[in-house]
Design a protein around this motif. Structure first.
Motif, PDB file in Angstrom:
ATOM      1  N   GLN A   1       0.727  -1.215   0.454  1.00 63.02           N
ATOM      2  CA  GLN A   1      -0.077   0.267  -0.229  1.00 63.02           C
ATOM      3  C   GLN A   1       0.874   1.291   0.161  1.00 63.02           C
ATOM      4  N   ASP A   2       1.861   1.371  -1.107  1.00 59.77           N
ATOM      5  CA  ASP A   2       2.625   2.423  -1.240  1.00 59.77           C
ATOM      6  C   ASP A   2       3.909   2.501   0.351  1.00 59.77           C
ATOM      7  N   ASP A   3       3.579   2.018   1.118  1.00 69.40           N
ATOM      8  CA  ASP A   3       4.663   1.708   2.170  1.00 69.40           C
ATOM      9  C   ASP A   3       6.708   1.824   1.540  1.00 69.40           C
ATOM     10  N   GLU A   4       6.749   2.514   2.004  1.00 65.83           N
ATOM     11  CA  GLU A   4       7.970   2.975   2.277  1.00 65.83           C
ATOM     12  C   GLU A   4       8.581   2.091   2.312  1.00 65.83           C
ATOM     13  N   GLU A   5       9.192   1.232   3.411  1.00 64.71           N
ATOM     14  CA  GLU A   5       9.714  -0.025   4.019  1.00 64.71           C
ATOM     15  C   GLU A   5       9.216  -0.778   3.197  1.00 64.71           C
ATOM     16  N   THR A   6       8.207  -0.915   2.623  1.00 63.76           N
ATOM     17  CA  THR A   6       7.824  -2.632   2.444  1.00 63.76           C
ATOM     18  C   THR A   6       8.562  -2.089   0.881  1.00 63.76           C
ATOM     19  N   SER A   7       8.666  -1.372   0.184  1.00 65.83           N
ATOM     20  CA  SER A   7       8.977  -0.749  -1.073  1.00 65.83           C
ATOM     21  C   SER A   7      10.532  -0.798  -1.027  1.00 65.83           C
ATOM     22  N   ARG A   8      10.766   0.086  -0.106  1.00 64.69           N
ATOM     23  CA  ARG A   8      12.229  -0.658   0.350  1.00 64.69           C
ATOM     24  C   ARG A   8      12.713  -1.771   0.186  1.00 64.69           C
ATOM     25  N   CYS A   9      11.997  -3.188   0.863  1.00 66.78           N
ATOM     26  CA  CYS A   9      12.203  -4.478   1.281  1.00 66.78           C
ATOM     27  C   CYS A   9      12.364  -5.339  -0.180  1.00 66.78           C
ATOM     28  N   PHE A  10      11.597  -4.872  -1.106  1.00 67.21           N
ATOM     29  CA  PHE A  10      11.280  -4.862  -2.136  1.00 67.21           C
ATOM     30  C   PHE A  10      12.815  -4.614  -3.342  1.00 67.21           C
ATOM     31  N   HIS A  11      13.107  -3.297  -3.812  1.00 67.78           N
ATOM     32  CA  HIS A  11      13.576  -3.070  -4.042  1.00 67.78           C
ATOM     33  C   HIS A  11      14.807  -3.421  -3.753  1.00 67.78           C
ATOM     34  N   ASP A  12      15.491  -3.246  -2.380  1.00 67.19           N
ATOM     35  CA  ASP A  12      16.921  -3.244  -2.522  1.00 67.19           C
ATOM     36  C   ASP A  12      17.036  -5.089  -1.778  1.00 67.19           C
TER      37      ASP A  12
ATOM     38  N   THR B   1       8.451   5.967  -6.844  1.00 70.15           N
ATOM     39  CA  THR B   1       9.871   6.648  -7.812  1.00 70.15           C
ATOM     40  C   THR B   1      10.735   6.425  -7.127  1.00 70.15           C
ATOM     41  N   MET B   2      11.203   6.757  -6.691  1.00 71.62           N
ATOM     42  CA  MET B   2      12.466   7.047  -5.974  1.00 71.62           C
ATOM     43  C   MET B   2      13.532   5.874  -6.070  1.00 71.62           C
ATOM     44  N   PHE B   3      12.840   4.529  -5.761  1.00 72.11           N
ATOM     45  CA  PHE B   3      13.136   2.715  -5.823  1.00 72.11           C
ATOM     46  C   PHE B   3      13.269   2.714  -6.745  1.00 72.11           C
ATOM     47  N   ALA B   4      12.582   2.923  -7.486  1.00 70.64           N
ATOM     48  CA  ALA B   4      11.909   2.192  -9.030  1.00 70.64           C
ATOM     49  C   ALA B   4      13.291   2.877  -9.545  1.00 70.64           C
ATOM     50  N   GLU B   5      13.880   4.362  -9.842  1.00 71.74           N
ATOM     51  CA  GLU B   5      14.501   4.879 -10.434  1.00 71.74           C
ATOM     52  C   GLU B   5      15.903   3.849 -10.414  1.00 71.74           C
ATOM     53  N   GLN B   6      16.081   4.010  -9.145  1.00 73.23           N
ATOM     54  CA  GLN B   6      17.193   2.881  -8.633  1.00 73.23           C
ATOM     55  C   GLN B   6      17.177   1.408  -8.946  1.00 73.23           C
ATOM     56  N   THR B   7      16.234   1.327  -8.874  1.00 69.76           N
ATOM     57  CA  THR B   7      16.635  -0.500  -9.625  1.00 69.76           C
ATOM     58  C   THR B   7      15.939  -0.084 -11.305  1.00 69.76           C
ATOM     59  N   ALA B   8      15.591   0.675 -11.631  1.00 68.12           N
ATOM     60  CA  ALA B   8      16.019   0.248 -12.944  1.00 68.12           C
ATOM     61  C   ALA B   8      17.149   0.828 -13.604  1.00 68.12           C
TER      62      ALA B   8
ATOM     63  N   SER C   1       7.590  -2.451 -16.509  1.00 61.35           N
ATOM     64  CA  SER C   1       6.207  -1.832 -15.226  1.00 61.35           C
ATOM     65  C   SER C   1       6.285  -1.219 -14.435  1.00 61.35           C
ATOM     66  N   PHE C   2       7.039  -0.270 -14.727  1.00 58.53           N
ATOM     67  CA  PHE C   2       7.425   0.556 -13.270  1.00 58.53           C
ATOM     68  C   PHE C   2       6.360   1.827 -14.227  1.00 58.53           C
ATOM     69  N   PRO C   3       6.111   3.110 -13.550  1.00 54.15           N
ATOM     70  CA  PRO C   3       5.309   3.971 -14.080  1.00 54.15           C
ATOM     71  C   PRO C   3       6.286   5.004 -14.809  1.00 54.15           C
TER      72      PRO C   3
ATOM     73  N   GLU D   1      11.911   7.444 -16.099  1.00 57.36           N
ATOM     74  CA  GLU D   1      12.424   7.451 -16.883  1.00 57.36           C
ATOM     75  C   GLU D   1      13.676   6.183 -17.164  1.00 57.36           C
ATOM     76  N   VAL D   2      13.675   4.951 -18.288  1.00 52.61           N
ATOM     77  CA  VAL D   2      14.638   4.121 -18.297  1.00 52.61           C
ATOM     78  C   VAL D   2      16.186   4.594 -18.821  1.00 52.61           C
ATOM     79  N   PRO D   3      17.266   4.338 -18.130  1.00 55.66           N
ATOM     80  CA  PRO D   3      18.709   4.920 -18.018  1.00 55.66           C
ATOM     81  C   PRO D   3      19.229   3.754 -19.489  1.00 55.66           C
ATOM     82  N   GLN D   4      19.682   4.341 -20.613  1.00 53.60           N
ATOM     83  CA  GLN D   4      20.350   3.969 -22.023  1.00 53.60           C
ATOM     84  C   GLN D   4      19.359   3.214 -22.689  1.00 53.60           C
ATOM     85  N   GLU D   5      18.083   4.058 -23.096  1.00 48.16           N
ATOM     86  CA  GLU D   5      16.563   3.515 -23.479  1.00 48.16           C
ATOM     87  C   GLU D   5      17.043   3.075 -24.564  1.00 48.16           C
TER      88      GLU D   5
END
Length: 1042
Positions: A612-623, A672-679, A733-735, A739-743
């Protein structure tokens, strides 16, 4: 006889023009009724005035012949209906005096007079006092119910207009206005006029008109229609429904507490009716009226109302009646709960609840009798209304219920008592929330309730355990009913059942209960449940040899880990355990089965989807989760076969496909903060082999997964290339704001991989990923350039029949076409034309036909709204409208051996259209769909049947005209070798039986003969459909049938 002529000196000096005199003469003589419209048009355009019209009508209005006078008044009234807005106050006053006088004239003049008065009531220049004089004349000189329908409607509309514009004057009449309305309405039968009359009565009640001594008369004149018994005639042009009349009358009957002394006895009387609709109407009216009443309005009728409500629940013949009775009881108790207690007055709520308890309480202690549930429902309906009502009932019911549970020994009785208590807890929860009570009604009984729950969970009876788990869930949802020690004990019981009970229904109940408790008490699950489940899933050698089904236990453990992961703190503990399953199977393929690994991924997916857009849970999945999944998959791809000759299960397509939705669900969240890092990390991994962010340092420093040269080094390169499906899950899957780098570089590598790789999962995933990125790419020359280059590359491969990459090129073509179709890109037409041309291809033709199904279907892993793809509305309808004609033309021009491809493509397209579009487009395509039923391709047949079945429910006329051909083709498919086709064709035959009897009766004998063999079909599902269809056809034309 008076006429406005005598006032013409005061009103106008000009004589009527000859044209007006001619119009009047032709209308009054009956030669031209349309002259009234001409006269009205002349008044509105200023050719002559209303006063000149009155002057021209002089002789007609004073004629000795009633019909001549009536025609004159009719012309004046019809003109006024069009031009009332242009009248001055003086003109309105004089016309009003004239019309009031005409009400005393011959009865044939009354209808046009009423129409004229109705027109004057719309005028904004109605002088003061005019409304009173008009109504006095109307009520005194006109017997409304002796008039025709249209004239009665005029009277009601006059009253409505005056109530809107002259309310103060009407209220000045006092009760005389109400009496006049009662006389006017008395005996009305027409439903159109009743709606108007009910509207007037409702306005009288809601706007504070003085009822005086006519309260009962107003009630009687409206309540005589209660309950409404009205069935609209077929093809009714007015569209009045029974429900409209019911709601309009109910608004009147419930409009004032002054009706209580009349309405409540009437409701009690109507509840004795044998007609179900009358009972339901009476109960719903009772529920509506008590919302407006005070306790003093009800006190004299409580016993009679309770007796009726109790009977309807105890002796119910309909679930609808029972629901209405319980809703009425809830509303009644709620009304009594609003009463203010005084020292010198009786507590009407307690008196009523004592009645309820007297008749229901003793049944609760007879759990083997049928009245236990009706009694429980009645008590729960009363309990849910207020804290006062809930406290009164629970204080009387809970102690003996607990005592009964402890004294009973049969599991069925104890289960019933637990279910009753659970319903009471759920009902009381609503009453506590309504008054923001912090303390639960059951706080005094929490120890007894917990003891009952834990005792039931310790039993061996599965039904009792399931009920206890549900009761435990209800207890957990209320504040203060479970102490910390109770939570710990509950977790122990749930853990024990998960690990030892083999009953699937018990496991499901326990998992659901654990999820509910974990949301409120995460610490207990972190400290007790998760470590125990982890120990059970990764046992030592001694534990693994225990005599129970360890695979089933693991499955339950995996489900439980997903269920309890509803808080970020729990996810941080449960997710590593699930990831350990993948790590273990990678290290030792024998320790977990592939199904268990897939189940672990499914549990991770459920957790990710619950974010539910929880920052800690999102961080757990992305990191943690995503890097570890990528690391394990990459290790498995680079690993050589183990000593036992088995590769890691993580390279299997089933496992990778299960990882995809985990990553997609996590990356699709708007963090998006975690999404950009993961991308950035994932793209660097696949393009440059950057493994620095992965948790395992044993990987090579450079593993370029998307370079063609690296993929051709050895025969096992497919294990690395197929990892592109994980890249797809991430970047697609990103919003769109991410921005996808090196697209550009990524798109180039994906296109090359999709056209050159020979591994199906690899090139298909690359094509999907390429298409997903194109779909989200902004409009412009950059996008157009990519499309042009892709079309050129794909066409080059497809046009060379000797090319070994034609299948890969076709896969890229179909996915790029879908990406452009979803966003309405104009370049899509070029890809469509290429797809159409492939229907003639000897090798790819059938695949091209199947490709149209992919174009029209929703995709689960890419190119859908959940993953932020650019999807425009109604894209299917647009595609069909632009391309259906091409398919028809191609079918007509194609050689015989290629026609099935076009039929299959058409069937796949039509099958995915909304039903409304199918029905509208069927006439033009029916001949082709009938042809498709004769196609030898079973896929074409099944797709066409699934398209026809919903259309046959309400078939268009063109299909009925083709019944002979349709029935013949359907009956031929009843004996198909394919079970799915047999079932679909029989369902279509069943749908035909519901067409008008005269249309299908000629086919009855033939259909019955054709449906006889399927009755002995080797497949049970076919036999079931055949029995139902043959039964319906057998009843056609039979006595008692349709």
């Amino acid at each position: 006889m008076r006429s406005p002529r005598r006032n013409r000196g005061a009103m106008a000096a000009e004589s009527p023009p000859p044209l007006l005199l001619s119009l009047v003469d032709e209308f009054v003589s009956g030669l031209q009724d349309s002259r009234s419209k001409d006269a009205a048009k002349g008044v509105k355009e200023g050719q002559f005035s209303v006063l000149q019209l009155v002057e021209a009508l002089g002789q007609s209005l004073t004629s000795t012949q009633p019909h001549t006078r009536a025609r004159g008044v009719q012309l004046l009234s019809e003109v006024l209906q069009e031009s009332y807005a242009e009248l001055t106050e003086r003109e309105v006053e004089l016309l009003l005096a004239f019309y009031e006088n005409r009400l005393k004239d011959h009865y044939v003049i009354t209808p046009p007079v009423l129409r004229g008065l109705q027109a004057l009531t719309k005028s904004r220049r109605l002088p003061p006092g005019a409304a009173v004089s008009m109504l006095k004349a109307l009520f005194q000189d006109v017997h409304v119910q002796s008039l025709m329908l249209a004239e009665r409607a005029c009277v009601y509309n006059m009253l409505i207009n005056l109530m809107e514009s002259r309310e103060d004057e009407l209220k000045g009449l006092g009760a005389d206005f109400v009496f006049g309305f009662v006389q006017s309405m008395d005996g009305e039968r027409d439903p159109r006029n009743l709606l108007l009359a009910f509207q007037i009565a409702r306005n009288i009640l809601l706007r504070g008109y003085n009822l005086g001594k006519f309260t009962e008369e107003l009630f009687e004149v409206t309540s005589c229609y209660f309950p409404i018994d009205f069935s609209p005639p077929p093809n009714d042009p007015h569209g009045i429904t029974k429900e409209e009349l019911i709601q309009a009358l109910r608004a009147v009957l419930t409009g004032t507490p002054k009706f209580a002394e009349f309405l409540l006895p009437l409701i009690i009387e109507k509840l004795d009716s044998d007609v179900q609709s009358a009972k339901v109407d009476a109960l719903q009216t009772l529920a509506a009226c008590v919302r407006q009443y005070e306790d003093k309005d009800l006190v004299d009728f409580l016993e009679g109302l309770w007796s009726s409500l109790r009977r309807e629940v105890f002796q119910t013949s309909s679930e609808k009646i029972e629901s209405a009775a319980l809703a009425a009881l809830t509303a009644l108790t709620s009304c009594l709960s609003r009463s203010v207690l005084k020292s010198d007055s009786e507590d009407s709520l307690s008196t009523f609840l004592d009645l309820v308890l007297k008749d229901c309480k003793h049944h609760l202690f007879e759990p083997d009798l049928k009245l236990v549930w009706p009694s429980a429902k009645l008590l729960q309906a009363a309990c849910s209304t207020s804290y006062r009502a809930g406290h009164h009932i629970t204080a009387a019911v809970m102690p003996p219920l607990v005592e009964q549970y402890n004294s009973r020994t049969q599991c069925s009785h104890r289960r019933t008592l637990l279910e009753v208590e659970q319903r009471f807890i759920q009902s009381a929860a609503a009453s506590c929330q309504s008054v923001d009570q912090d303390e639960s009604l059951f706080s005094a009984y929490k120890d007894s309730l917990c003891s009952m729950v834990f005792s039931a969970l310790s039993e061996s009876n599965s039904s009792l355990q399931i009920t206890a788990a549900s009761l435990l869930t209800s207890l957990a949802q209320q504040t203060g009913l479970l102490s910390d020690s109770d939570i710990d004990l509950a977790v122990d019981h749930l853990t024990r059942l998960l690990l030892t009970d083999e009953d699937e229904s018990v496991s499901l109940a326990v998992v659901e209960c654990a999820g509910a408790l974990a949301g409120r008490h995460p610490a207990a699950f972190i400290a007790k449940l998760i470590p125990t489940l982890k120990k059970e899933m990764f046992p030592d050698q001694r534990e693994a040899s225990e005599l129970r089904s360890h695979d089933a236990v693991r499955q339950r453990c995996l489900s439980a880990l997903a269920a309890v992961s509803v808080q970020a703190s729990v996810v941080q503990e449960s997710a590593p355990v699930l990831l350990d399953v993948l790590s273990s199977v990678h290290a030792d393929p024998s320790c977990f089965s592939t199904d268990e690994v897939v189940h672990a991924c499914l549990s991770l997916q459920k957790i990710a989807e619950r974010l539910q857009d929880d920052e800690e849970t999102s961080r757990c999945f992305h990191d943690v989760v995503i890097p570890r999944l990528l690391s394990l998959a990459l290790q498995a791809a680079l690993q050589s076969e183990g000593s036992c000759g088995r590769r890691s299960p993580l390279v299997e397509e089933a496992v990778l496909s299960a990882m995809v939705p985990v990553i997609s669900a996590a990356c699709s969240r708007p963090q998006t903060m975690f999404a950009e890092q993961t991308a950035s990390r994932v793209v660097s991994l696949f393009l440059d082999g950057d493994v620095s962010f992965l948790p395992d340092n044993s990987l090579p420093s450079q593993v370029p997964l998307l370079q063609k040269k690296q993929q051709q080094e050895d025969e096992d390169s497919w294990r690395r290339s197929q990892l592109v499906c994980l890249l797809m899950a991430c970047v697609c899957s990103f919003p769109r704001s991410v921005e996808v780098p090196q697209e550009e570089r990524l798109l180039s590598a994906l296109k090359e991989l999709s056209c050159s790789c020979s591994h199906p999962l690899s090139y298909t995933s690359a094509a999907k990923c390429f298409a997903g990125l194109l779909n989200k790419k902004p409009e412009g020359t950059d996008l157009d350039g990519w499309i042009q280059r892709t079309v050129k590359r794909v066409s080059g491969e497809l046009d060379r029949t000797s090319s070994s990459c034609r299948l890969q090129a076709f896969t890229l073509l179909i996915w790029v076409a879908k990406a452009l179709l979803l966003r309405y890109h104009p370049s899509f037409s070029a890809l469509t034309d290429k797809l159409f041309s492939l229907l003639h291809d000897a090798d790819l033709g059938p695949m091209a036909a199947d490709g149209f199904s992919l174009l029209m279907s929703d995709s689960t892993d890419v190119l859908n709204r959940g993953y932020h793809a650019d999807v425009r509305i109604m894209y299917r309808q647009r595609f069909f409208s632009e391309n259906s004609a091409k398919l028809v033309q191609g079918f007509n021009a194609a050689p015989k051996e290629k026609k099935p491809n076009f039929l299959k493509a058409l069937s796949n397209i039509v099958n995915k259209l909304p039903k409304q579009v199918q029905v509208s487009e069927l006439p033009a395509l029916l001949s082709l769909l009938l042809e498709a039923l004769t196609c030898p391709d079973q896929g074409v047949q099944l797709s066409t049947l699934s398209c026809l079945e919903p259309v046959l429910v309400t078939p268009p006329q063109v299909l009925i005209q083709q019944l002979e051909a349709l029935v013949s083709r359907l009956l031929a498919l009843v004996g198909s070798p394919s079970m799915k086709i047999r079932i679909a064709s029989i369902r279509c035959v069943l749908a035909l039986s519901h067409l008008p009897s005269h249309e299908v009766l000629p086919f009855r004998a033939r259909v019955l003969r054709a449906l006889a063999p399927p009755l002995d079909d080797r497949k049970r599902l076919v036999r079931r459909e055949a029995v139902q269809a043959r039964g319906e056809w057998f009843l056609l034309g039979s006595p008692g049938g349709r």
